[in-house]
Design a protein around this motif. Structure first.
Motif, PDB file in Angstrom:
ATOM      1  N   LEU A  47       0.821  -1.207   0.000  1.00  0.00           N
ATOM      2  CA  LEU A  47       0.000   0.000   0.000  1.00  0.00           C
ATOM      3  C   LEU A  47       0.857   1.259   0.000  1.00  0.00           C
ATOM      4  O   LEU A  47       0.466   2.283  -0.562  1.00  0.00           O
ATOM      5  N   ARG A  48       2.024   1.189   0.650  1.00  0.00           N
ATOM      6  CA  ARG A  48       2.930   2.335   0.618  1.00  0.00           C
ATOM      7  C   ARG A  48       3.457   2.573  -0.792  1.00  0.00           C
ATOM      8  O   ARG A  48       3.512   3.708  -1.274  1.00  0.00           O
ATOM      9  N   VAL A  49       3.831   1.512  -1.460  1.00  0.00           N
ATOM     10  CA  VAL A  49       4.417   1.631  -2.798  1.00  0.00           C
ATOM     11  C   VAL A  49       3.380   2.039  -3.826  1.00  0.00           C
ATOM     12  O   VAL A  49       3.658   2.838  -4.733  1.00  0.00           O
ATOM     13  N   ASP A  50       2.171   1.520  -3.696  1.00  0.00           N
ATOM     14  CA  ASP A  50       1.145   1.757  -4.716  1.00  0.00           C
ATOM     15  C   ASP A  50      -0.176   2.155  -4.069  1.00  0.00           C
ATOM     16  O   ASP A  50      -1.050   1.314  -3.857  1.00  0.00           O
ATOM     17  N   PRO A  51      -0.358   3.447  -3.755  1.00  0.00           N
ATOM     18  CA  PRO A  51      -1.633   3.893  -3.178  1.00  0.00           C
ATOM     19  C   PRO A  51      -2.818   3.640  -4.098  1.00  0.00           C
ATOM     20  O   PRO A  51      -3.961   3.602  -3.641  1.00  0.00           O
ATOM     21  N   GLY A  52      -2.556   3.448  -5.395  1.00  0.00           N
ATOM     22  CA  GLY A  52      -3.632   3.155  -6.335  1.00  0.00           C
ATOM     23  C   GLY A  52      -4.349   1.864  -6.042  1.00  0.00           C
ATOM     24  O   GLY A  52      -5.450   1.618  -6.568  1.00  0.00           O
TER      25      GLY A  52
END
Length: 433
Positions: A365-370
């Motif tokens: 989730l940190r790397v890809d908020p999408g």
């Protein structure tokens, strides 16, 4: 509930005793017309009523647009987006251990799975606060199983949250606990008071109702114990105490009486009624009957100085504000409540801890908020949704409901519930509490 007729292919016309209400299912405008105006409206236009309605924006002219597309256009016009901005709250699932065995619980309890560890709790809270640095508020809800079984983790987490709030300049930490109320130590009560907790106690009604689906692991009812602990919660200063009421086969048909008992006998003035979840692949209640009962229960709460909130209020809010109320997966500020689970996992749906598409690690989730879009609702997924008066209030099943029912086709009882809530709201329209 009678099926409303269509006027000019654009408006739903609800009739009762010769009078009627017109509803625009996209703009959520509504207008009452008395019996004389109903008769006049049936005449050759333009009658006085036609002209009066035109002055209010109700006209027969214009192209017959696809209502689903018209709703999407309206959402864009209002700046309403189904995509969550960030996670602003965590339902922290401390343990699946529970001292009760409720037959309808959506959590698989007492499975023997490990509890949340201190390290996992620390990592999850760190993530929550870093995502909300400089913002006004975050929320933490302690959950289980029965969360008070791991009161040590609650105490540790609250102390850590204070430190993180200072470090990340978060204005306020809102803390709640969802408990069955069957166990309460003096130490825990003092802690809840010190941190100004909101306490939600799960109660389905008087002992004869509550014990139908809610028993201790040994099979005996816990109602006397729960009642004593409710009194202790109420007597404590600084707590906000309410009841979580789940419609079940035991209390359907008696929800209004149940609400009166909760207010008069238990002394709880705030009641939140849970929405049925199709955990078995379909709704387990009659949707139209539930809508009527919730309305009666709402009125019963009002007359006793209480407050009752349910999905019915979604219809009242939508008609009161003329804004669609579709995105039940998000908070009003477009942020998301997620569930922090043992094993360094987060579920983007805080009431579905097993659906693979909702599950991610904190690092993901940190790397890809999408990834937050994975819980976003697809509005009006079926052509039939465009012919529904609840179009801008229900908008079709949520991603969670789609996962549970195995497709985008809404459960018929869900449709009956929402169409019935809309009819109730357009006739009453007393607004929100």
């Amino acid at each position: 509930m009678a099926v409303p007729r269509m006027l000019w292919g654009k408006y739903f016309q609800y009739e009762r005793d010769g009078e009627a209400v017109l509803l625009d299912p996209v703009a959520l405008d509504s207008v009452f017309i008395d019996s004389g105006e109903v008769h006049d409206l049936a005449g050759v236009p333009p009658t006085t009523t036609h002209e009066a309605l035109a002055g209010l924006g109700f006209t027969p002219g214009g192209p017959e647009a696809d209502r689903r597309e018209a709703l999407h256009d309206r959402l864009r016009l209002l700046g309403l987006d189904r995509t969550p901005r960030r996670i602003s709250g965590l339902r922290v699932v401390l343990t699946d251990r529970c001292n009760m065995a409720c037959t309808y619980c959506f959590v698989d309890t007492n499975s023997g799975k490990p509890d949340l560890t201190k390290e996992e709790l620390s990592d999850g809270l760190e993530f929550l606060f870093e995502q909300n640095a400089g913002h006004e508020e975050v929320s933490i809800q302690w959950f289980g199983g029965e969360p008070t079984i791991r009161f040590d983790l609650m105490r540790y987490g609250d102390q850590l949250a204070d430190d993180l709030s200072d470090r990340y300049d978060v204005g306020r930490v809102r803390r709640t606990v969802v408990t069955n109320g069957a166990r309460l130590t003096g130490e825990a009560l003092d802690h809840f008071v010190a941190y100004e907790y909101g306490v939600g106690i799960s109660i389905d009604g008087p002992p004869g109702i509550n014990s139908a689906h809610r028993l201790l692991l040994g099979g005996q009812p816990a109602d006397d114990r729960i009642r004593r602990n409710v009194a202790r919660f109420i007597e404590a200063d600084g707590l906000h105490v309410g009841c979580n009421l789940t419609p079940t086969a035991a209390n359907i048909g008696r929800l209004a009486d149940t609400v009166r008992w909760i207010i008069d006998d238990l002394g709880l003035k705030f009641i939140y009624v849970n929405t049925p979840i199709p955990t078995a692949g379909r709704w387990q209640v009659n949707g139209a009957d539930l809508a009527r009962e919730l309305y009666e229960a709402r009125q019963a709460a009002f007359t006793r100085g209480g407050m009752l909130f349910s999905v019915l209020d979604r219809a009242f809010q939508a008609l009161d504000t003329r804004r669609p109320m579709l995105f039940d997966h998000m908070q009003g500020d477009r942020t998301l409540n997620a569930a922090l689970l043992p094993g360094n996992r987060v579920s983007l749906c805080d009431i579905n801890f097993t659906e693979p598409s909702f599950l991610h690690t904190l690092d993901e989730l940190r790397v890809d908020p999408g990834l937050l879009t994975g819980v976003a609702k697809k509005v009006a997924p079926m052509p039939e949704c465009g012919n529904c008066p609840a179009l801008a209030i229900c908008g079709g099943p949520s991603r969670n409901e789609q996962a549970l029912i195995g497709g985008s086709t809404p459960d018929p009882e869900m449709c009956a519930f929402y169409t019935s809530t809309v009819e109730i709201a357009v006739w009453d329209n007393t607004g929100v509490q």
